[in-house]
Design an enzyme around this catalytic site. Structure first.
Site, PDB file in Angstrom:
ATOM      1  N   THR A 131     -29.183  32.580  -3.453  1.00  0.00           N
ATOM      2  CA  THR A 131     -29.426  32.583  -1.994  1.00  0.00           C
ATOM      3  C   THR A 131     -27.908  32.657  -1.320  1.00  0.00           C
ATOM      4  OG1 THR A 131     -29.325  30.116  -1.977  1.00  0.00           O
ATOM      5  CG2 THR A 131     -31.458  30.865  -2.897  1.00  0.00           C
ATOM      6  N   CYS A 132     -28.215  32.114  -0.079  1.00  0.00           N
ATOM      7  CA  CYS A 132     -27.082  32.198   0.688  1.00  0.00           C
ATOM      8  C   CYS A 132     -26.232  30.781   0.292  1.00  0.00           C
ATOM      9  CB  CYS A 132     -27.448  32.320   2.254  1.00  0.00           C
ATOM     10  SG  CYS A 132     -28.448  31.082   2.859  1.00  0.00           S
TER      11      CYS A 132
ATOM     12  N   GLN B 122     -37.554  26.719   2.751  1.00  0.00           N
ATOM     13  CA  GLN B 122     -37.373  28.088   2.158  1.00  0.00           C
ATOM     14  C   GLN B 122     -36.916  28.041   1.009  1.00  0.00           C
ATOM     15  OE1 GLN B 122     -34.391  30.286   4.422  1.00  0.00           O
ATOM     16  NE2 GLN B 122     -35.345  32.361   3.898  1.00  0.00           N
TER      17      GLN B 122
ATOM     18  N   ALA C  25     -35.032  42.686   8.486  1.00  0.00           N
ATOM     19  CA  ALA C  25     -36.661  42.392   8.448  1.00  0.00           C
ATOM     20  C   ALA C  25     -37.158  41.889   7.195  1.00  0.00           C
ATOM     21  CB  ALA C  25     -37.033  43.608   8.734  1.00  0.00           C
ATOM     22  N   GLY C  26     -35.939  40.957   6.626  1.00  0.00           N
ATOM     23  CA  GLY C  26     -36.397  40.434   5.321  1.00  0.00           C
ATOM     24  C   GLY C  26     -36.967  38.995   5.656  1.00  0.00           C
ATOM     25  N   SER C  27     -37.213  37.917   4.401  1.00  0.00           N
ATOM     26  CA  SER C  27     -37.679  36.945   4.629  1.00  0.00           C
ATOM     27  C   SER C  27     -36.985  35.899   5.645  1.00  0.00           C
ATOM     28  CB  SER C  27     -37.713  36.107   3.400  1.00  0.00           C
ATOM     29  OG  SER C  27     -36.636  35.883   2.671  1.00  0.00           O
ATOM     30  N   MET C  28     -35.529  35.815   5.713  1.00  0.00           N
ATOM     31  CA  MET C  28     -35.025  35.138   6.559  1.00  0.00           C
ATOM     32  C   MET C  28     -35.140  35.648   7.862  1.00  0.00           C
ATOM     33  SD  MET C  28     -33.210  32.329   7.185  1.00  0.00           S
ATOM     34  CE  MET C  28     -32.076  31.701   5.750  1.00  0.00           C
ATOM     35  N   SER C  29     -35.145  37.107   8.048  1.00  0.00           N
ATOM     36  CA  SER C  29     -35.205  37.541   9.467  1.00  0.00           C
ATOM     37  C   SER C  29     -36.528  37.210   9.991  1.00  0.00           C
ATOM     38  CB  SER C  29     -35.100  38.875   9.526  1.00  0.00           C
ATOM     39  OG  SER C  29     -33.789  39.379   9.029  1.00  0.00           O
TER      40      SER C  29
ATOM     41  N   ARG D 186     -26.351  29.280  -3.037  1.00  0.00           N
ATOM     42  CA  ARG D 186     -26.228  28.627  -4.162  1.00  0.00           C
ATOM     43  C   ARG D 186     -26.282  30.010  -5.130  1.00  0.00           C
ATOM     44  NH1 ARG D 186     -28.327  24.304  -5.006  1.00  0.00           N
ATOM     45  NH2 ARG D 186     -29.060  24.004  -3.056  1.00  0.00           N
TER      46      ARG D 186
END
EC number: 1.2.1.70
Length: 440
Positions: free
Chosen positions: A49-50, A116, A190-194, A52
């Site tokens: 992830t961003c 998240q 347009a992914g999950s974080m977006s 880890r």
């Protein structure tokens, strides 16, 4: 076989190093398979992830596996082992379980309690399942982690004590722009974080939301969910010229937003991508405020969202994690004795059948009804004799030294708990029993 995790996170490494080690897409799949193909590894899963990069494996040898995984992380990232090793952490057996439960509960996130991470752990497991690198141990551990995470959020105020990265970013944006209602927001990706960013913007009262993505169809779908508008990726510069608030989180490996695309005027830019989506040079433009993961890491972002209940929530979640770790380890230790119990019952069944066969050959004239009654009586006697020791050894196995009881049982009865036929025989019986119970 035991669970081992080797990784690094925002707590142990600077964002610049996390950027180098972070993997996604085909690179993530390759790392996953390279780890699993090591002779010391039975199962493997990678959480990237961003915040880890963690490699979870099931191994039978600790030191050799740690070295192998560390070397693979160095090779895949291109970071020298000498530089990487000082930022890695290692957890084994009960500490590995405790770490994953804590991560899933939001205790180890950059923003306390963010939810998240549960979706990211679920995605890591799904990928590992699709690639065939996990078995029962990691699958059950992750399923339990998801349950513990949900319990932590449901029973405590951990999700209120800390907000998501997007929520913190918007709090910082309001310090620069003032109220964000009425402002134009641009979401790049347009992914999950977006999707989380767009939804958070909508809940915050922002009505003018533009979505830009390389795949235009995905931008259209996301825009429709928040009542926004989709723009083509080729129009990114034009959209930046009109935006007040920009949130970027794509899966690109290169910079998406360059300094020459951003106007020198009041604007807040939130870069949540790893590697960076936004050229750091944007920070030098007059009027532009750029906040990225590195600047968030340097600041006390938990303090931005502390509602006074942070300490109490942390204590409550840690207590839940401790309870769940103890329960998991107890059940796991009890499960280890199952092959021994299977072998014991299988051996007893073989002895019974052999003796009944000998009786039939010695007394061939024995009446059929009598023979059946004798057979049932003998089986009942054996079952009753085995019931107490097998139940007791399962109970004792839940203690930290439980393996010793199973070992004593194997020694006393000369058992081989790894005999495939014995395991298959009992599993078949247990499956049929489960089907009957479900049908009741």
């Amino acid at each position: 076989m035991s669970v081992l995790v080797v990784g690094l996170s925002h707590r142990t490494a600077p964002v610049a190093l996390l950027e180098q080690v972070s993997v996604s897409g085909d690179a993530l799949v390759k790392l996953l398979h390279d780890v699993q193909q090591d002779a010391r590894v039975a199962e493997a899963m990678v959480v990237s992830t961003c915040n880890r990069v963690e490699v979870y494996v099931v191994v039978d040898r600790f030191h050799a596996a740690v070295n192998a995984i560390s070397e693979l992380l160095a090779v895949h990232s291109g970071v020298a082992m000498e530089r990487l090793i000082g930022h890695l952490y290692v957890h084994y057996e009960d500490r590995a379980v405790e770490h994953l439960f804590s991560v899933g509960s939001g205790l180890d996130s950059m923003v306390l309690g963010e939810g998240q991470i549960l979706g990211q752990i679920r995605s890591a497991l799904k990928l590992a399942q699709e690639q065939g690198t996990v078995g029962s141990t990691l699958n059950e551990l992750v399923q339990q982690t998801l349950r513990v995470g949900k319990r932590s959020h449901t029973e405590t105020g951990i999700d209120r004590a800390g907000a998501s990265l997007v929520g913190v970013g918007l709090t910082l944006a309001e310090r620069t722009l003032g109220p964000i209602q009425g402002r134009r927001a641009l979401v790049v990706g347009a992914g999950s974080m977006s999707a989380l960013s767009a939804a958070t913007l909508q809940r915050s009262g922002v009505t003018d939301i533009v979505i830009v993505n390389r795949t235009h169809e995905r931008a259209v779908r996301l825009a429709q969910t928040v009542g926004g508008r989709a723009a083509r990726f080729d129009d990114l510069a034009a959209e930046l010229a009109e935006a007040d608030l920009v949130i970027s989180c794509t899966g690109a490996t290169d910079v998406v937003v360059t300094a020459d695309m951003v106007p020198a005027r009041q604007m807040f830019v939130l870069d949540l991508a790893l590697p960076h989506d936004v050229d750091p040079a944007v920070r030098r433009l007059p009027g532009v405020t750029l906040v990225d993961l590195e600047s968030m890491q340097d600041g006390d972002i938990d303090a931005e969202t502390d509602d006074g209940g942070r300490a109490e929530a942390v204590v409550a979640v840690r207590e839940i994690v401790a309870q769940e770790v103890a329960a998991y380890l107890s059940a796991e230790r009890a499960a280890r004795v199952t092959p021994t119990v299977v072998a014991l019952r299988s051996k007893a069944a073989d002895v019974v059948e052999a003796e009944l066969g000998r009786l039939a050959s010695r007394v061939p004239s024995l009446d059929g009804r009598v023979r059946d009654e004798v057979a049932q009586t003998v089986r009942r006697v054996v079952d009753k004799l085995l019931h107490e020791p097998t139940v007791r050894v399962k109970q004792l196995a839940e203690s930290p030294a439980g393996d010793h009881y199973a070992e004593a049982l194997r020694e006393l009865f000369n058992l081989d708990p790894k005999v495939p036929d014995a395991v298959r025989r009992v599993e078949s019986v247990e499956t049929e029993t489960s089907k009957k119970e479900v049908g009741r």
